[in-house]
Write an enzyme that holds these catalytic residues in place. Structure first.
Site, PDB file in Angstrom:
ATOM      1  N   CYS A 172       0.843  -1.195   0.000  1.00  0.00           N
ATOM      2  CA  CYS A 172       0.000   0.000   0.000  1.00  0.00           C
ATOM      3  C   CYS A 172       0.882   1.250   0.000  1.00  0.00           C
ATOM      4  CB  CYS A 172      -0.905   0.001   1.233  1.00  0.00           C
ATOM      5  SG  CYS A 172      -2.052   1.401   1.267  1.00  0.00           S
ATOM      6  N   CYS A 199      -6.242  -0.118   6.855  1.00  0.00           N
ATOM      7  CA  CYS A 199      -5.955   0.528   5.569  1.00  0.00           C
ATOM      8  C   CYS A 199      -7.070   1.517   5.189  1.00  0.00           C
ATOM      9  CB  CYS A 199      -5.797  -0.533   4.484  1.00  0.00           C
ATOM     10  SG  CYS A 199      -5.432   0.151   2.853  1.00  0.00           S
TER      11      CYS A 199
END
Ligand code: CO
Length: 206
Positions: free
Chosen positions: A42, A101
């Site tokens: 990410c 996230c």
């Protein structure tokens, strides 16, 4: 004076520090890169690959995007995988997600975020695929964290389904695709115990 003076200053100190430890470091590194790992992670600033596994420049080939997605039509990600597998001949492809996230959280919301919603739709697809697993969870952290894990597993599958990885396996290249998840709260990586090294293993994933 550059507006990025802070960064130039830090960069100079960093390069000096490395050269003190190993005067030949940058010279050696400039000759070639031979990383063993491709990291698909990410973009989150709190999950910097080299730092969290404590590896030096030259040791990890990296692709990052929001929520560590591997989308079949994403030429950017596919080009990185192709270069890593065919030219660098990495032995490991690591898909690494992280708990909490923001991309995953946003995908679970029912509000508009603009252009990025087109990207987040891929995460909504993962949710839809596993919808029954969320039925008994509340709306908070548990739901987000479960989707963070399931998303990694799905992206591992997507990596394995690329022609690039399949061709590597067909030509008997040693290549394993792994799914990991990182916990920002304690700095630790967790193995999701998905390690796929051949075409035969893909279907048994679920
Ligand atoms: Co993230």
């Amino acid at each position: 004076m550059s507006k990025l003076n802070y960064l130039f200053e830090r960069n100079k100190n960093w390069a000096e520090k490395i050269k003190k430890q190993d005067p030949d470091f940058f010279n050696k590194l400039s000759q070639q890169q031979k990383p063993q790992y491709l990291w698909i992670g990410c973009s989150d600033s709190r999950v910097p690959p080299n730092q969290i596994v404590d590896l030096m420049p030259g040791e990890i080939f990296v692709h990052r995007n929001i929520a560590n997605l591997v989308v079949h039509t994403d030429l950017n990600c596919l080009s990185v995988i192709q270069y890593a597998v065919e030219v660098l001949e990495v032995k490991h492809i690591i898909v690494c997600g992280h708990y909490g996230c923001g991309g995953i959280k946003a995908a679970l919301e029912n509000k508009e975020h603009g252009l990025i919603d087109n990207w987040l739709r891929h995460i909504k697809d993962v949710y839809r695929l596993h919808k029954q697993k969320f039925d008994n969870l509340d709306n908070g952290k548990n739901k987000v964290d479960l989707l963070c894990e399931l998303n990694v597993i799905e992206q591992v599958q997507n990596v394995c389904n690329t022609t690039i990885v399949q061709n590597a396996w067909k030509s008997n290249k040693e290549l394993t695709v792994h799914g990991l998840i990182y916990n920002i709260q304690d700095g630790l990586l967790k193995d999701l115990n998905i390690n796929i090294s051949s075409i035969e293993e893909i279907n048994s994933l679920y």
